[in-house]
Design a protein around this motif. Structure first.
Motif, short mmCIF file in Angstrom:
data_model
loop_
_atom_site.label_atom_id
_atom_site.label_comp_id
_atom_site.label_asym_id
_atom_site.label_seq_id
_atom_site.Cartn_x
_atom_site.Cartn_y
_atom_site.Cartn_z
N SER A 80 0.72 -1.22 0.04
CA SER A 80 0.06 0.06 0.01
C SER A 80 0.95 1.22 0.10
O SER A 80 0.47 2.17 -0.74
N ARG A 81 1.83 1.29 0.79
CA ARG A 81 2.72 2.44 1.11
C ARG A 81 4.08 2.29 0.59
O ARG A 81 4.98 3.45 0.93
N LEU A 82 4.63 1.67 -0.38
CA LEU A 82 5.64 1.41 -1.07
C LEU A 82 6.74 1.16 0.18
O LEU A 82 8.01 1.65 0.11
N ARG A 83 6.52 0.24 1.20
CA ARG A 83 7.67 0.11 2.17
C ARG A 83 8.53 -0.82 1.71
O ARG A 83 9.36 -1.18 2.64
N LEU A 84 8.42 -1.64 0.68
CA LEU A 84 9.38 -2.60 0.45
C LEU A 84 10.91 -2.07 0.31
O LEU A 84 10.84 -1.12 -0.28
N THR A 129 -12.25 -1.12 0.30
CA THR A 129 -12.87 -0.65 1.42
C THR A 129 -12.11 -0.52 2.68
O THR A 129 -12.34 -0.08 3.63
N ALA A 130 -10.99 -1.53 2.63
CA ALA A 130 -10.22 -1.83 3.78
C ALA A 130 -9.17 -0.65 3.73
O ALA A 130 -8.12 -0.88 4.56
N GLY A 131 -8.99 0.04 2.73
CA GLY A 131 -7.84 0.96 2.65
C GLY A 131 -6.52 0.19 1.67
O GLY A 131 -5.67 0.81 1.73
N LEU A 132 -6.76 -0.98 1.34
CA LEU A 132 -5.77 -1.61 0.72
C LEU A 132 -5.83 -1.40 -0.57
O LEU A 132 -6.77 -1.13 -1.29
N PRO A 133 -4.85 -1.75 -1.49
CA PRO A 133 -4.89 -1.75 -2.99
C PRO A 133 -5.98 -2.75 -3.43
O PRO A 133 -5.96 -3.77 -2.85
N ASP A 134 -6.74 -2.15 -4.35
CA ASP A 134 -7.95 -3.13 -4.63
C ASP A 134 -7.32 -4.33 -5.69
O ASP A 134 -7.07 -3.88 -6.65
N SER A 161 -7.76 -10.33 1.37
CA SER A 161 -7.96 -9.26 0.36
C SER A 161 -8.56 -10.22 -0.87
O SER A 161 -9.42 -9.90 -1.58
N LEU A 162 -7.88 -11.27 -1.32
CA LEU A 162 -8.31 -12.01 -2.66
C LEU A 162 -9.59 -12.78 -2.36
O LEU A 162 -10.36 -12.94 -3.22
N LEU A 163 -9.85 -13.49 -1.09
CA LEU A 163 -11.09 -14.21 -0.80
C LEU A 163 -12.16 -13.12 -0.94
O LEU A 163 -13.36 -13.18 -1.34
N ARG A 164 -11.97 -11.85 -0.08
CA ARG A 164 -13.02 -10.93 0.00
C ARG A 164 -13.43 -10.46 -1.78
O ARG A 164 -14.54 -10.20 -1.79
#
Length: 223
Positions: A80-84, A129-134, A161-164
């Motif tokens: 989400s925030r490019l923390r890699l 909706t969870a604020g994560l990448p769609d 996320s994938l299951l949702r």
């Protein structure tokens, strides 16, 4: 459907835990199961992990079976925030093994440029909706780039996320003969199932031994 087929690979204890409460996960399953997991990598176009897994394990995400190194898939990190870390294995080897990052549209553009300079392709998608990448939007972008089969390896937030999003078509579930207990990390994070009628449903199509472990194969069962 304009998107790749997604296989979710899980390696858990009998009680569905992927790590202890301290995050220790090496090794829940044995060497035969790990070799089978590398064979799965060779049979998919891309391997996907979440940023939590990338930070915790600093993985290579390549196929390390003899003679199959050339079959290593495209490596995809949902971040989400490019923390890699740019000093980690994924970033420092991006020039030789294709590495993509899926991030939010509002991620730091300066940080994104640094990723590109390392040879990493940055894919921007809206937040869910969870604020994560769609991940559904990301799946469409992967399909446009010719990716037909994605192996999702971890961790629990990515699995949720994938299951949702209804993207998981197959499950490869490796189980070791161990029990960690309720304070261990669950294989799948909460993803909003309040009614059994909307639970993700799968049909078991194979069960086989893999050394001291068991691997179960499932196909999605549509309602």
């Amino acid at each position: 459907h304009g998107r790749p087929l997604f296989t979710l690979k899980l390696a858990t204890t009998l009680d569905g835990r992927i790590a202890t409460h301290t995050g220790q996960s090496k090794w829940i399953t044995g060497p035969d199961a790990r070799a089978h997991g590398h064979a799965l990598r060779a049979s998919h176009d891309a391997i996907m992990v979440g940023i939590g897994t990338a930070l915790a394990d600093n993985p290579d995400l390549t196929c390390r079976l003899p003679g199959l190194a050339h079959r290593s898939p495209v490596r995809i990190v949902v971040d989400s925030r490019l923390r890699l870390p740019l000093t980690g294995r994924l970033a420092t080897t991006a020039g030789t093994v294709a590495t993509w990052v899926v991030t939010r549209e509002d991620a730091d553009p300066v940080r994104a440029d640094a990723f590109v300079d390392c040879g990493i392709e940055v894919l921007r998608v809206p937040a869910d909706t969870a604020g994560l990448p769609d991940v559904a939007r990301a799946a469409g972008l992967l399909g446009e780039r010719g990716i037909t089969r994605v192996l999702a390896e971890g961790g629990s937030t990515l699995a949720a996320s994938l299951l949702r999003a209804g993207l998981i078509d197959r499950l490869e579930w490796f189980r070791s003969a161990a029990v960690i207990g309720g304070n261990g990390i669950a294989a799948v994070a909460p993803f909003g199932v309040d009614d059994l009628a909307v639970a993700a449903r799968f049909e078991r199509v194979a069960v086989r031994r893999c050394g001291g472990d068991v691997v179960e194969s499932y196909l999605r069962r549509d309602a």
